[in-house]
Write an enzyme that holds these catalytic residues in place. Structure first.
Site, PDB file in Angstrom:
ATOM      1  N   CYS A  79       0.831  -1.205   0.000  1.00 20.02           N
ATOM      2  CA  CYS A  79       0.000   0.000   0.000  1.00 20.02           C
ATOM      3  C   CYS A  79       0.874   1.268   0.000  1.00 20.02           C
ATOM      4  CB  CYS A  79      -0.974  -0.032   1.180  1.00 20.02           C
ATOM      5  SG  CYS A  79      -2.332   1.159   1.024  1.00 20.02           S
ATOM      6  N   HIS A 167      -3.757  -5.262   0.504  1.00 20.41           N
ATOM      7  CA  HIS A 167      -3.212  -5.728   1.784  1.00 20.41           C
ATOM      8  C   HIS A 167      -3.301  -7.257   1.876  1.00 20.41           C
ATOM      9  CE1 HIS A 167      -2.644  -1.889   3.971  1.00 20.41           C
ATOM     10  NE2 HIS A 167      -3.574  -1.451   3.142  1.00 20.41           N
ATOM     11  N   GLU A 169      -2.100  -9.158   4.069  1.00 16.88           N
ATOM     12  CA  GLU A 169      -2.136  -9.612   5.461  1.00 16.88           C
ATOM     13  C   GLU A 169      -3.552  -9.667   6.025  1.00 16.88           C
ATOM     14  OE1 GLU A 169      -1.576  -5.070   5.734  1.00 16.88           O
ATOM     15  OE2 GLU A 169      -1.112  -6.711   4.355  1.00 16.88           O
TER      16      GLU A 169
END
Length: 510
Positions: A79, A167, A169
């Site tokens: 990001c 993202h 994660e």
């Protein structure tokens, strides 16, 4: 030194999630503020640049010196990290025409690329950014796109440098773990050898070197963190560990005796101290939640200091500090305003306690602490316990605290928790407890009017306590618990159930 991944934090709410996902791959990693980068040593195998609330176009935004590792170590920008590299290396980052937040699907994936191999062509990802990359330098090659974001992923040709605008994660990036494993294992060459057993072996060896033959004092609370920290220290220094378990009179029913018995069964050198009368005296008449917390903390320090002085030649204080405590107590920007929150066990001791601090769990997340405990064969009943606030029932009694209110709440709490276990619901709940309300209500018992106390039951689901949803416990379960409480606990004639989530409410009422 164990091989590790370095995560540079730019203040993203998701940075801890990156670390958790990397650790789940049995790869060690550390989070450091972007402006406090550690020395690049041979054990660092790769670098991840986190997201950020800043825009790369802001004058005050983070500006890391990437020359420290660009071209020398594999580099993954997530990001903000991806946008910073594009912006800094000659591309263009502009405000998005629409804010890109939430679920998106990739419309193109380079399935031959080392970073994105194994990902589906329409893989769902999670976006969370107000800017987007509009233009990249000529040596940047697109490896992933969505309908709205052309440069959802890129690599820099001739380097092991990658950027992604989504993202991986976050749970909603359904194949994010594939991407992270590709980077950590195939690009960085990590061996996935950081396991609970290896952590125990390395930590015990490190503690022996750090402490030597010195004596260590550790305050046990009955919780997971202090218990696992105690066992690690016990394995390292044996009888030179002196544990103190203080009964503040605000524990759950029979908790002092049962937990003390558990500790003795683990072979720990533990002294139990009943200081409940001192805590009640200090709390007398206090109704403000913060005042109660401070009073409880003050008495604990006084009692602990008094008991510590009875251990001759003690030089260390053991603490169950865990990684989120450390991360949240460090400012990303370098100034105090950016610190998320302070923690009582981060930052040292009162000046008059001349002890050095040793923290065996300082680099572990909560779920990792439990795995470490299991690898040492600790009792699952201890490892699986719900979190319990440090001030105990003192902040679950709204208003002033008295011994009688504590007794009533202990009985209520005991019925609630015992029934959760009996009905097989305890492990479905992240945290549960009862709150003594500062009101009385009219009731009818045995054809007589009563005017007695009310309690609220609270049960939530969560992963880390940062957010929480109220548990949808079965109606018949709640009816059974309510009936038992009103029939068996003298002084209670009304039971309520808290159906608030966090946010906007908090898990505890005070």
């Amino acid at each position: 030194m164990h091989e590790m991944i370095l995560i540079l934090d730019f203040g993203s709410q998701y940075t801890q999630l990156i670390a958790r996902r990397v650790r789940e791959l049995n790869i060690y990693c550390e989070i450091h503020p972007w402006n406090k980068c550690p020395e690049i040593t041979d054990n660092i195998k790769g670098v991840v640049l986190s997201g950020s609330p800043f825009s790369v176009r802001d004058e005050a935004s983070p500006k890391p010196d990437l020359s420290l590792f660009r071209g020398k170590l594999p580099l993954l920008g997530v990001c903000f990290g991806a946008q910073f590299m594009a912006h800094n290396f000659g591309g263009e980052v502009m405000p998005s025409s629409i804010r890109e937040y939430g679920r998106a699907n990739l419309s193109y994936v380079d399935q031959e690329n080392v970073l994105t191999k194994g990902m589906s062509m329409d893989s769902q990802v999670w976006m969370s950014h107000g800017d987007t990359i509009k233009k990249v330098p000529s040596n940047f090659r697109v490896i992933a796109s969505t309908q709205d974001v052309e440069y959802a992923g890129y690599e820099i040709e001739g380097e092991q440098t990658f950027g992604i605008q989504f993202h991986p994660e976050v749970y909603h990036s359904l194949e994010g773990t594939i991407l992270l494993k590709n980077f950590m294992v195939d690009v960085c060459g990590c061996a996935q050898s950081w396991t609970p057993d290896s952590f125990v072996d390395e930590t015990v060896k490190s503690l022996r070197e750090q402490v030597g033959s010195d004596r260590v004092i550790l305050g046990l609370s009955g919780g997971v963190d202090s218990s696992v920290a105690a066992m690690l220290l016990h394995k390292a220094i044996g009888e030179n560990l002196y544990c103190i378990f203080v009964d503040n009179g605000l524990l759950r029913k029979d908790e002092f005796s049962s937990v003390l018995e558990s500790y003795n069964g683990m072979g720990l050198n533990v002294k139990g101290v009943d200081a409940s009368s001192k805590f009640y005296a200090e709390l007398k008449g206090l109704t403000d939640p913060e005042a109660k917390r401070k009073a409880i903390g003050k008495v604990f320090i006084d009692v602990f200091d008094e008991e510590s002085k009875l251990v001759e030649n003690a030089k260390w204080l053991g603490q169950g500090t865990i990684y989120p405590d450390v991360i949240e107590s460090v400012s990303v920007s370098g100034g105090p305003s950016a610190t998320i929150k302070s923690h009582h066990n981060v930052g040292g001791l009162p000046d008059y306690m001349k002890l050095k601090v040793v923290e065996p769990l300082r680099l572990l997340f909560k779920d990792e602490v439990r795995r470490i405990g299991r690898s040492m064969g600790m009792d699952e009943n201890l490892l699986g316990r719900h979190p319990f606030p440090g001030p105990g029932l003192g902040i679950r009694i709204l208003g002033d605290v008295t011994a009688e209110k504590v007794r009533i709440l202990q009985e209520v709490d005991h019925i609630f928790i015992s029934q959760l276990k009996e009905d097989g619901l305890y492990n479905d709940v992240w945290q549960a407890g009862a709150i003594f309300l500062p009101i009385q209500s009219v009731g009818v018992m045995g054809d007589e009017r009563t005017y007695e106390n009310a309690v609220a039951l609270r049960a939530v689901t969560s992963t880390d306590g940062m957010t929480a949803d109220w548990c949808h416990l079965p109606y018949d379960f709640l009816a059974k618990v309510s009936n038992k409480i009103i029939n068996q606990v003298k002084g209670i004639n009304r039971v309520t159930y808290d159906i608030s989530s966090k946010p906007p409410a908090t898990i505890e009422w005070e």
